[in-house]
Every structure is written in C-alpha cells, then in structure tokens.
Design a protein around this motif. Structure first.
Motif, PDB file in Angstrom:
ATOM      1  N   ARG A  97       0.835  -1.209   0.000  1.00  0.00           N
ATOM      2  CA  ARG A  97       0.000   0.000   0.000  1.00  0.00           C
ATOM      3  C   ARG A  97       0.868   1.257   0.000  1.00  0.00           C
ATOM      4  O   ARG A  97       0.571   2.224  -0.691  1.00  0.00           O
ATOM      5  N   LEU A  98       1.974   1.228   0.747  1.00  0.00           N
ATOM      6  CA  LEU A  98       2.900   2.361   0.758  1.00  0.00           C
ATOM      7  C   LEU A  98       3.524   2.560  -0.624  1.00  0.00           C
ATOM      8  O   LEU A  98       3.646   3.696  -1.100  1.00  0.00           O
ATOM      9  N   GLU A  99       3.894   1.481  -1.287  1.00  0.00           N
ATOM     10  CA  GLU A  99       4.465   1.559  -2.642  1.00  0.00           C
ATOM     11  C   GLU A  99       3.476   2.220  -3.601  1.00  0.00           C
ATOM     12  O   GLU A  99       3.862   3.064  -4.414  1.00  0.00           O
ATOM     13  N   MET A 100       2.201   1.862  -3.494  1.00  0.00           N
ATOM     14  CA  MET A 100       1.197   2.475  -4.374  1.00  0.00           C
ATOM     15  C   MET A 100       1.042   3.967  -4.076  1.00  0.00           C
ATOM     16  O   MET A 100       0.922   4.775  -5.000  1.00  0.00           O
ATOM     17  N   VAL A 101       1.081   4.337  -2.783  1.00  0.00           N
ATOM     18  CA  VAL A 101       0.993   5.758  -2.417  1.00  0.00           C
ATOM     19  C   VAL A 101       2.227   6.502  -2.931  1.00  0.00           C
ATOM     20  O   VAL A 101       2.119   7.605  -3.482  1.00  0.00           O
ATOM     21  N   TYR A 102       3.389   5.890  -2.792  1.00  0.00           N
ATOM     22  CA  TYR A 102       4.620   6.500  -3.309  1.00  0.00           C
ATOM     23  C   TYR A 102       4.492   6.749  -4.815  1.00  0.00           C
ATOM     24  O   TYR A 102       4.768   7.849  -5.304  1.00  0.00           O
ATOM     25  N   ARG A 103       4.053   5.727  -5.553  1.00  0.00           N
ATOM     26  CA  ARG A 103       3.903   5.863  -7.007  1.00  0.00           C
ATOM     27  C   ARG A 103       2.881   6.938  -7.362  1.00  0.00           C
ATOM     28  O   ARG A 103       3.079   7.713  -8.288  1.00  0.00           O
ATOM     29  N   GLU A 147     -14.449  -8.779  -9.693  1.00  0.00           N
ATOM     30  CA  GLU A 147     -15.451  -9.156 -10.704  1.00  0.00           C
ATOM     31  C   GLU A 147     -14.915  -9.060 -12.127  1.00  0.00           C
ATOM     32  O   GLU A 147     -15.655  -9.263 -13.087  1.00  0.00           O
ATOM     33  N   GLY A 148     -13.634  -8.695 -12.278  1.00  0.00           N
ATOM     34  CA  GLY A 148     -13.024  -8.625 -13.595  1.00  0.00           C
ATOM     35  C   GLY A 148     -13.369  -7.368 -14.387  1.00  0.00           C
ATOM     36  O   GLY A 148     -13.203  -7.323 -15.610  1.00  0.00           O
ATOM     37  N   LYS A 149     -13.834  -6.324 -13.714  1.00  0.00           N
ATOM     38  CA  LYS A 149     -14.176  -5.058 -14.392  1.00  0.00           C
ATOM     39  C   LYS A 149     -12.896  -4.268 -14.673  1.00  0.00           C
ATOM     40  O   LYS A 149     -11.913  -4.368 -13.953  1.00  0.00           O
ATOM     41  N   ASN A 150     -12.950  -3.439 -15.710  1.00  0.00           N
ATOM     42  CA  ASN A 150     -11.825  -2.564 -16.043  1.00  0.00           C
ATOM     43  C   ASN A 150     -11.941  -1.275 -15.236  1.00  0.00           C
ATOM     44  O   ASN A 150     -12.817  -0.458 -15.498  1.00  0.00           O
ATOM     45  N   VAL A 151     -11.068  -1.106 -14.248  1.00  0.00           N
ATOM     46  CA  VAL A 151     -11.077   0.102 -13.410  1.00  0.00           C
ATOM     47  C   VAL A 151      -9.803   0.928 -13.609  1.00  0.00           C
ATOM     48  O   VAL A 151      -9.507   1.818 -12.812  1.00  0.00           O
ATOM     49  N   LYS A 152      -9.084   0.650 -14.661  1.00  0.00           N
ATOM     50  CA  LYS A 152      -7.817   1.337 -14.942  1.00  0.00           C
ATOM     51  C   LYS A 152      -7.915   2.870 -14.881  1.00  0.00           C
ATOM     52  O   LYS A 152      -7.009   3.517 -14.354  1.00  0.00           O
ATOM     53  N   PRO A 153      -9.014   3.482 -15.388  1.00  0.00           N
ATOM     54  CA  PRO A 153      -9.090   4.955 -15.335  1.00  0.00           C
ATOM     55  C   PRO A 153      -9.123   5.542 -13.924  1.00  0.00           C
ATOM     56  O   PRO A 153      -8.950   6.743 -13.756  1.00  0.00           O
ATOM     57  N   VAL A 201       0.364   3.307 -10.761  1.00  0.00           N
ATOM     58  CA  VAL A 201      -0.301   2.548  -9.691  1.00  0.00           C
ATOM     59  C   VAL A 201      -1.059   1.378 -10.320  1.00  0.00           C
ATOM     60  O   VAL A 201      -1.003   0.249  -9.837  1.00  0.00           O
ATOM     61  N   TRP A 202      -1.752   1.658 -11.429  1.00  0.00           N
ATOM     62  CA  TRP A 202      -2.473   0.594 -12.120  1.00  0.00           C
ATOM     63  C   TRP A 202      -1.518  -0.529 -12.554  1.00  0.00           C
ATOM     64  O   TRP A 202      -1.821  -1.700 -12.370  1.00  0.00           O
ATOM     65  N   GLU A 203      -0.383  -0.148 -13.096  1.00  0.00           N
ATOM     66  CA  GLU A 203       0.592  -1.146 -13.559  1.00  0.00           C
ATOM     67  C   GLU A 203       1.031  -2.049 -12.398  1.00  0.00           C
ATOM     68  O   GLU A 203       1.121  -3.259 -12.550  1.00  0.00           O
ATOM     69  N   TYR A 204       1.286  -1.452 -11.246  1.00  0.00           N
ATOM     70  CA  TYR A 204       1.715  -2.217 -10.070  1.00  0.00           C
ATOM     71  C   TYR A 204       0.607  -3.167  -9.599  1.00  0.00           C
ATOM     72  O   TYR A 204       0.841  -4.350  -9.371  1.00  0.00           O
ATOM     73  N   LEU A 205      -0.596  -2.631  -9.485  1.00  0.00           N
ATOM     74  CA  LEU A 205      -1.765  -3.431  -9.072  1.00  0.00           C
ATOM     75  C   LEU A 205      -1.966  -4.633  -9.994  1.00  0.00           C
ATOM     76  O   LEU A 205      -2.179  -5.752  -9.540  1.00  0.00           O
ATOM     77  N   ASP A 206      -1.920  -4.346 -11.287  1.00  0.00           N
ATOM     78  CA  ASP A 206      -2.172  -5.362 -12.300  1.00  0.00           C
ATOM     79  C   ASP A 206      -1.071  -6.431 -12.293  1.00  0.00           C
ATOM     80  O   ASP A 206      -1.343  -7.619 -12.285  1.00  0.00           O
ATOM     81  N   GLU A 207       0.160  -5.965 -12.239  1.00  0.00           N
ATOM     82  CA  GLU A 207       1.319  -6.862 -12.248  1.00  0.00           C
ATOM     83  C   GLU A 207       1.322  -7.786 -11.017  1.00  0.00           C
ATOM     84  O   GLU A 207       1.660  -8.964 -11.100  1.00  0.00           O
ATOM     85  N   MET A 208       0.900  -7.243  -9.873  1.00  0.00           N
ATOM     86  CA  MET A 208       0.897  -8.012  -8.617  1.00  0.00           C
ATOM     87  C   MET A 208      -0.382  -8.848  -8.439  1.00  0.00           C
ATOM     88  O   MET A 208      -0.520  -9.566  -7.466  1.00  0.00           O
ATOM     89  N   ASN A 209      -1.330  -8.683  -9.368  1.00  0.00           N
ATOM     90  CA  ASN A 209      -2.616  -9.411  -9.279  1.00  0.00           C
ATOM     91  C   ASN A 209      -3.386  -9.129  -7.989  1.00  0.00           C
ATOM     92  O   ASN A 209      -4.029 -10.028  -7.446  1.00  0.00           O
TER      93      ASN A 209
END
Length: 192
Positions: free
Chosen positions: A55-61, A169-175, A181-189
């Motif tokens: 969570r800290l990494e995402m806030v940093y990014r 649910e597999g929805k696209n929330v990228k925006p 942050v999206w890249e990190y979330l997605d990469e880490m599943n």
C-alpha cells in the motif's frame, strides 16, 4: 511548515484520494499533504488489507509527481492498534518546527467525538474537512469551531471498497488510478 495529515488504509489509493489531497494542497494554507498509510485502523478488519509495504508503494507511485504530496509510513513503527493522538504526539516530538493538521471527510467529523482524546487533538491541531456524498445532514457538535475548516473540494464518489469489488469481478477500473499505480496493481494481481 504546515503539514496536512491524510490518514487512510489506501487499499488501494485512487484518483479520488489524489484529487482531494491536491485540491487541499492548492486551496488551503497547508504547505504539504502527507498520506499516512495506516497499518491497522481499530475500526476495520485487518484481513482485507494488503500488506503495509504494498500500500505504501502504491501511495509513493501515486504521489511522486506532486511536489506537495508525500507518502508517510510513520505509523508502521508505532504500537498497534494505533490511535491518531499517538501519531500526532510522535510527529510533533520528531518535527517540532512543523504544525500538523488533520484532513478528514465530513463522515469522519460526525464520529470525531468518539476518537481517543479528541479534545486534545482539537486543542492542538486544525482539522480540514472535505465534503462527502451523504443522504442526511452533516451537522455536528463541531459546527462553527474555530479550528475546523470546511474545504470546498470536489466530491468524489469513488471508494476503495468499490474498486476492490470491481477488480474481483473482472471489471476494467484502470481509469481510476494513476498509470504507474495501475501497472503495479495489475502486475501483482491484487484484489483478484
């Protein structure tokens, strides 16, 4: 230096958090906003939280391109469960030249009288309150208090709970995220 402390689990941080923090940084007398990533809120179940450092990494990014917005892991080293008053006392001792204020949504102001040592917090710190979407009136015992400042920030109807559910649910929330942050979330599943 005047520092606004924006506490949250940021599970995950999203554009709503950034819009509010940046608005307060630009339209108040605060010099910086620190996103204080809370390891465990006494009012939340711990099991739903991602690891503190993710969570800290995402806030940093999310904040690295904003001069006035900073990530903070200050509560990671404090005893758990932690209370805001303890963090404020610790920060004031560590940074005697700074004036610390709290940033909170209107919904939190309603229950502020239940916080540990809320009178001492109000005696020593200002509180910046941003609007939330609400069905009922937001009158509180603190209306008109000299240390409480209502900020006319944009009302954000995005919640981390909604985002976690949508990802599951597999929805696209990228925006709803800064790209990194999206890249990190997605990469880490996360949240899938």
């Amino acid at each position: 230096m005047k520092i606004g402390l924006y506490f949250g689990s940021f599970n995950p941080i999203h554009i709503g958090h950034l819009v509010i923090a940046n608005h307060i940084a630009e339209y108040s007398d605060l010099d910086e906003i620190w996103f204080v990533v809370t390891p465990h809120n006494p009012f939340k179940k711990k099991s739903s939280l991602l690891d503190n450092y993710h969570r800290l990494e995402m806030v940093y990014r999310a904040t690295k391109d904003y001069k006035k917005l900073k990530p903070s892991d200050i509560e990671f080293s404090l005893p758990q469960p932690n209370y805001t008053i303890n963090t404020l006392v610790y920060l004031q001792e560590k940074h005697p030249g700074h004036a610390f204020s709290l940033i909170m949504g209107e919904d939190n102001l309603k229950s502020f009288h239940k916080w540990k040592n809320y009178e001492i917090i109000l005696e020593n710190h200002h509180i910046y309150v941003y609007p939330r979407v609400t069905k009922e009136t937001t009158e509180t015992q603190f209306d008109g208090h000299e240390k409480i400042h209502h900020i006319k920030a944009p009302i954000m109807e995005i919640s981390s709970t909604f985002i976690r559910k949508a990802i599951k649910e597999g929805k696209n929330v990228k925006p709803l995220f800064p790209e990194n942050v999206w890249e990190y979330l997605d990469e880490m599943n996360f949240y899938k």
